[in-house]
Design an enzyme around this catalytic site. Structure first.
Site, PDB file in Angstrom:
ATOM      1  N   HIS A  47      -4.207  -8.246  -7.921  1.00 33.59           N
ATOM      2  CA  HIS A  47      -4.287  -7.975  -6.335  1.00 33.59           C
ATOM      3  C   HIS A  47      -4.978  -9.118  -5.644  1.00 33.59           C
ATOM      4  O   HIS A  47      -4.688  -9.623  -4.701  1.00 33.59           O
ATOM      5  CB  HIS A  47      -4.718  -6.584  -6.014  1.00 33.59           C
ATOM      6  CG  HIS A  47      -4.520  -6.237  -4.642  1.00 33.59           C
ATOM      7  ND1 HIS A  47      -3.452  -5.747  -4.119  1.00 33.59           N
ATOM      8  CD2 HIS A  47      -5.596  -6.208  -3.667  1.00 33.59           C
ATOM      9  CE1 HIS A  47      -3.493  -5.551  -2.825  1.00 33.59           C
ATOM     10  NE2 HIS A  47      -5.041  -5.798  -2.325  1.00 33.59           N
ATOM     11  N   LYS A  89       0.173 -11.863   9.783  1.00 31.11           N
ATOM     12  CA  LYS A  89      -0.018 -11.809   8.451  1.00 31.11           C
ATOM     13  C   LYS A  89       0.681 -10.504   8.050  1.00 31.11           C
ATOM     14  O   LYS A  89       0.565  -9.551   8.826  1.00 31.11           O
ATOM     15  CB  LYS A  89      -1.336 -11.741   7.892  1.00 31.11           C
ATOM     16  CG  LYS A  89      -1.521 -11.634   6.142  1.00 31.11           C
ATOM     17  CD  LYS A  89      -2.963 -11.956   5.599  1.00 31.11           C
ATOM     18  CE  LYS A  89      -2.834 -11.943   4.200  1.00 31.11           C
ATOM     19  NZ  LYS A  89      -4.362 -11.888   3.691  1.00 31.11           N
ATOM     20  N   GLU A  91       0.721  -7.654   5.061  1.00 25.57           N
ATOM     21  CA  GLU A  91       0.009  -7.070   3.485  1.00 25.57           C
ATOM     22  C   GLU A  91       0.506  -5.691   3.232  1.00 25.57           C
ATOM     23  O   GLU A  91       0.922  -4.933   4.013  1.00 25.57           O
ATOM     24  CB  GLU A  91      -1.403  -7.023   3.608  1.00 25.57           C
ATOM     25  CG  GLU A  91      -2.051  -8.520   3.359  1.00 25.57           C
ATOM     26  CD  GLU A  91      -3.624  -8.393   2.700  1.00 25.57           C
ATOM     27  OE1 GLU A  91      -4.097  -7.445   2.765  1.00 25.57           O
ATOM     28  OE2 GLU A  91      -3.948  -9.420   2.115  1.00 25.57           O
ATOM     29  N   HIS A  93      -0.066  -1.661   1.180  1.00 30.40           N
ATOM     30  CA  HIS A  93      -0.987  -0.801   0.815  1.00 30.40           C
ATOM     31  C   HIS A  93      -0.181   0.253   0.012  1.00 30.40           C
ATOM     32  O   HIS A  93      -0.116   1.314   0.467  1.00 30.40           O
ATOM     33  CB  HIS A  93      -1.768  -0.485   2.063  1.00 30.40           C
ATOM     34  CG  HIS A  93      -3.182  -0.098   1.881  1.00 30.40           C
ATOM     35  ND1 HIS A  93      -3.964   0.886   2.186  1.00 30.40           N
ATOM     36  CD2 HIS A  93      -4.003  -1.253   1.261  1.00 30.40           C
ATOM     37  CE1 HIS A  93      -5.206   0.471   1.936  1.00 30.40           C
ATOM     38  NE2 HIS A  93      -5.307  -0.839   1.572  1.00 30.40           N
ATOM     39  N   ASP A 115      -7.649  -8.727   9.321  1.00 30.31           N
ATOM     40  CA  ASP A 115      -7.394  -9.885   9.090  1.00 30.31           C
ATOM     41  C   ASP A 115      -6.984 -10.913  10.293  1.00 30.31           C
ATOM     42  O   ASP A 115      -7.344 -12.081  10.169  1.00 30.31           O
ATOM     43  CB  ASP A 115      -6.193  -9.966   8.077  1.00 30.31           C
ATOM     44  CG  ASP A 115      -6.347  -9.503   6.611  1.00 30.31           C
ATOM     45  OD1 ASP A 115      -7.566  -9.865   6.239  1.00 30.31           O
ATOM     46  OD2 ASP A 115      -5.462  -9.177   5.923  1.00 30.31           O
ATOM     47  N   GLN A 238      -9.391   4.265   0.248  1.00 32.25           N
ATOM     48  CA  GLN A 238     -10.241   4.259   1.389  1.00 32.25           C
ATOM     49  C   GLN A 238      -9.730   5.124   2.413  1.00 32.25           C
ATOM     50  O   GLN A 238      -8.811   5.868   2.523  1.00 32.25           O
ATOM     51  CB  GLN A 238     -10.335   2.838   1.907  1.00 32.25           C
ATOM     52  CG  GLN A 238     -10.436   1.761   0.879  1.00 32.25           C
ATOM     53  CD  GLN A 238      -8.887   1.430   0.402  1.00 32.25           C
ATOM     54  OE1 GLN A 238      -7.783   2.021   0.596  1.00 32.25           O
ATOM     55  NE2 GLN A 238      -8.605  -0.130   0.192  1.00 32.25           N
ATOM     56  N   GLU A 310     -14.606  -0.210  -1.335  1.00 28.51           N
ATOM     57  CA  GLU A 310     -13.809  -0.710  -0.362  1.00 28.51           C
ATOM     58  C   GLU A 310     -13.747   0.031   1.122  1.00 28.51           C
ATOM     59  O   GLU A 310     -12.930   0.380   1.848  1.00 28.51           O
ATOM     60  CB  GLU A 310     -12.164  -0.784  -0.806  1.00 28.51           C
ATOM     61  CG  GLU A 310     -12.211  -1.846  -1.826  1.00 28.51           C
ATOM     62  CD  GLU A 310     -10.773  -1.929  -2.471  1.00 28.51           C
ATOM     63  OE1 GLU A 310      -9.830  -1.521  -1.841  1.00 28.51           O
ATOM     64  OE2 GLU A 310     -10.626  -2.603  -3.487  1.00 28.51           O
ATOM     65  N   GLY A 525       0.646 -14.328   3.560  1.00 28.77           N
ATOM     66  CA  GLY A 525       1.292 -13.419   2.789  1.00 28.77           C
ATOM     67  C   GLY A 525       0.611 -12.589   1.945  1.00 28.77           C
ATOM     68  O   GLY A 525      -0.504 -12.768   1.783  1.00 28.77           O
ATOM     69  N   ASN A 526       1.179 -11.800   0.983  1.00 25.47           N
ATOM     70  CA  ASN A 526       0.698 -11.159   0.063  1.00 25.47           C
ATOM     71  C   ASN A 526       1.812 -10.671  -1.180  1.00 25.47           C
ATOM     72  O   ASN A 526       2.884 -10.815  -0.906  1.00 25.47           O
ATOM     73  CB  ASN A 526       0.460  -9.637   0.663  1.00 25.47           C
ATOM     74  CG  ASN A 526      -0.062  -8.509  -0.341  1.00 25.47           C
ATOM     75  OD1 ASN A 526       0.744  -7.518  -0.405  1.00 25.47           O
ATOM     76  ND2 ASN A 526      -1.140  -8.694  -0.814  1.00 25.47           N
ATOM     77  N   SER A 528       2.552  -8.120  -4.128  1.00 25.87           N
ATOM     78  CA  SER A 528       2.301  -6.727  -4.515  1.00 25.87           C
ATOM     79  C   SER A 528       3.256  -6.644  -5.885  1.00 25.87           C
ATOM     80  O   SER A 528       4.334  -6.324  -5.779  1.00 25.87           O
ATOM     81  CB  SER A 528       2.458  -5.588  -3.606  1.00 25.87           C
ATOM     82  OG  SER A 528       2.327  -4.386  -4.171  1.00 25.87           O
TER      83      SER A 528
END
Length: 719
Positions: A47, A89, A91, A93, A115, A238, A310, A525-526, A528
């Site tokens: 990650h 952006k 992301e 989760h 972000d 979280q 976190e 970007g991200n 996963s």
């Protein structure tokens, strides 16, 4: 409390391989402490380190004259003229949202908003792309309610409009839903804030909410498959507080205006560890942290817990020493914590002290830029078998199967739970092709969309990757926006399986080709990975978020379709039924190849739309469901029926790419036909809007019956 012994089981529980642990011993020349093991685990997991994907991400196009800041920062930054920039952006989760749907989704929204404002931008728009299992699966209803309520609960309280997104259902997501969150903000182009620390001996400042034990180990959990121990992972999720985040944003933007900020970083995945390491590494500096100074909300927290927590709504900053009092006053005014918890140092060290005892002393550069990088073995996806013979399809029955499916019905039940108009600048609500917001105080507007067709990517990753970008391009064009840039959220299964890694590599090839050809560089970007449960992976889902600019907001294509308007098809008749929505929803089949994407034609067709936008009242692209579904949804959105003078199944439901449906007056249609002839563009009249009966070739059905089915399906399944 004494630290546990470092055993093979403990190392494995931290997601580290034997080879990686051997590398840690080589780097340190000794066995790590428990806190050091946790820090390595956090920074070297998939990650945070992108260790399986870095090699391939480097091949993506990330530059262009419009790009101010590409990948590597909290968010990407793109010039929109007049000294302004859009910062955005996307992301994921995913894992947290499956374990704890409401908080997982809510904190995904909170993280992506941070972000954006960490870069100095005020958030102005949000989107979300959601993928769930089958509606009949035991957990889907709970997940849909929890995720949608979490997204809405956080975004609505924070005060940012949700202007677009996607919701899909497939059996592959039964054990692993996807929650991809997007946010965009506006900033002055010359006032962007970055994360690289600079200057030795400067204070490292903790900002925002207090640290608790929630989310400890969250980044490591997000880098592993699910199995029957999933409930044990609940403490790694979280808990968010949107009202604290709102205050944090206002305080941060006010702080930035004082000139006190040298560098700043959101505390997201791996919390204090990742934010401190990234700031130090980018600036070529070391960091010393005194954990006794960290604001906490729980007693007797260990160094391990504090470094890996976190907890949400937190930031880390390197401060201009001369402006400490000014900065502190801002955060005290907003009733938020402001604590000097360390300093920048010249040595390449990450030094962690608690109760006067050194808990970690690591070479900082080995934690980020020197993290492992793998060239995983991969195999190409085999070419799919040709599509077999299909039975005769009654056009109206085919349309009813589509609009009565949770995948293609109206999303009213979802959209109504989001605040879509807060801030007062929303010009086009979420629905067809995404939303549009006015750039406050200007004549400009921004259009947003998110797109991917996972079944295409599975069948043909290269074409599927190209198609995701191409559809995002078309959705922006359909609003009259010139596409600017993209962000990606690359959701895949276990990269240690060569066939999954092959999907990833080939999809990125297609994405890169399309971004280059359509001048839509990827600026953020991200990735996963490990989206699997008990060895069963999701459909490959590389979501593309895209932003487009409308120079004059009043020129956007968003007029109301009127009775008697002509339906024009740009790009030719449909021919391709492989992997189509009709095949899946009406015939229950998943066969054939994905439709090929002609990027030169995509560009030419998009330019034609923009050049002739003055003649076009309304526009939508053709994607899932082909002409039939596009025509019905465009007409129904304006309370109208549509008549299509098209007979064949391929022409009605084919999903050939690069096509648009236009609505305009008869005179405008004539002008567009002339322009199309001059541009060598295929443009044909296929029908007319109006009336109260939908007609597809020789079949028909009352609009009110179809509309009731289309508008009622989602609520019937989940309301």
């Amino acid at each position: 409390m004494s630290d546990p012994a470092i055993t093979p089981d403990l190392i494995a529980a931290h997601g580290l391989s034997e080879d990686e642990y051997a590398r840690i011993l080589e780097i340190m020349g000794r066995e790590p402490t428990f806190t050091e093991l946790g820090i390595f685990s956090a920074m070297w997991n998939e990650h945070c380190s992108y260790k399986s994907s870095k090699k391939w991400l480097r091949g993506l196009p990330t530059k262009g004259p419009q790009v101010i800041c590409g990948p590597g920062e909290n968010a990407g930054v793109v010039d929109i003229g007049d000294g302004q920039a859009v910062v955005f952006k996307m992301e994921s989760h995913n894992h947290p949202s499956y374990i704890e749907p409401y908080q997982g989704a809510a904190t995904g929204v909170g993280g992506i908003l941070r972000d954006v404002f960490t870069m100095g931008a005020r958030p102005v728009a949000a989107m979300n792309a959601l993928s769930f299992g089958l509606p009949t699966h035991a957990k889907t209803r709970q997940l849909v309610h929890g995720v949608v309520e979490g997204v809405g609960g956080y975004g609505n309280c924070f005060g940012v409009p949700t202007v677009g997104g996607e919701v899909r259902f497939d059996a592959s997501y039964n054990g692993n839903c996807l929650v991809n969150a997007f946010a965009a903000g506006i900033a002055d182009a010359d006032k962007i804030f970055y994360s690289a620390a600079s200057g030795v001996g400067r204070p490292v400042v903790y900002l925002g909410a207090k640290t608790g034990r929630d989310g400890v180990g969250g980044a490591t959990m997000a880098s592993a498959e699910f199995d029957d121990t999933i409930e044990e992972k609940r403490p790694t999720v979280q808990v968010g507080d949107p009202f604290t985040e709102k205050r944090l944003m206002e305080a941060t933007l006010e702080l930035m205006a004082t000139g006190a900020v040298v560098s700043i970083q959101d505390m997201g995945a791996a919390g204090l560890t990742c934010s401190a390491v990234e700031m130090g590494d980018k600036g070529g500096l070391g960091i010393r942290l005194d954990l006794d100074r960290v604001p906490v909300r729980e007693t007797a927290m260990t160094a391990y817990e504090m470094m890996l927590s976190e907890s949400q709504e937190r930031m880390l900053m390197v401060l201009d020493t001369a402006k400490e009092d000014v900065a502190r006053a801002v955060f005290e005014k907003w009733d938020l914590d402001f604590a000097i918890v360390g300093e920048t140092i010249a040595e390449d060290r990450f030094l962690i002290v608690l109760d006067g005892e050194v808990k970690a002393d690591l070479p900082l550069s080995t934690l980020a830029s020197s993290a492992p990088e793998y060239d995983r073995p991969w195999v190409p996806t085999p070419s799919p078998a040709p599509l077999g013979d299909l039975p005769e399809v009654d056009p109206m029955a085919g349309l009813q199967s589509l609009i009565g499916s949770v995948n293609y019905c109206a999303r009213d039940w979802v959209i109504e739970q989001y605040d879509t108009q807060v801030m007062g600048d929303t010009m086009v609500l979420p629905g067809l092709d995404g939303g549009v917001i006015r750039v406050h105080g200007t004549d400009k507007a921004l259009a947003f969309t998110s797109d991917v067709t996972p079944r295409y990517v599975k069948a043909n990753p290269v074409e599927g990757g190209k198609q995701a970008v191409a559809e995002a391009y078309r959705n922006l064009i359909a609003k009259g926006a010139r596409p600017l840039a993209t962000t990606d959220n690359l959701n895949f299964g276990n990269p240690e399986k060569p066939e999954i890694m092959g999907q990833f590599v080939q999809a990125l090839d297609g994405i890169g080709q399309a971004c280059l050809a359509l001048d839509m560089p990827i600026v953020s970007g991200n990735v996963s990975l490990y989206n699997e449960t008990d060895g069963a992976g999701i459909l490959p889902t590389p979501t593309i978020g895209a932003v487009g600019l409308i120079e004059k907001a009043e020129t956007r294509i968003s007029g109301v379709v009127q009775p008697g308007m002509i339906a024009l098809l740009l790009g030719g008749d449909g021919t391709h039924l492989g992997q189509s929505a009709l095949l899946a929803e009406h015939l229950g089949r998943n066969e054939g190849d994905a439709p090929p994407v002609d990027l030169a034609a995509e560009r030419a067709h998009g330019e034609f739309i923009l050049d002739n936008a003055a003649w076009i009242t309304a526009c939508t692209d053709l994607s899932d469901g082909g002409l039939a579904l596009a025509a019905f949804t465009l007409a129904e959105a304006h309370g109208l029926a549509v008549t299509l003078d098209v007979e064949t199944t391929e022409a009605l439901f084919g999903e050939d790419q690069g096509r648009y449906l236009l609505a305009c007056t008869f005179d405008a249609a004539e002008a567009l036909m002339v322009a199309a002839g001059q541009a060598d563009i295929t443009l044909t009249m296929v029908g007319q809007f109006g009336g109260d009966v939908v007609k597809l070739g020789t079949t028909s059905a009352p609009l009110d019956e179809l509309s009731s089915l289309y508008r009622g399906t989602f609520a019937a399944a989940f309301g």
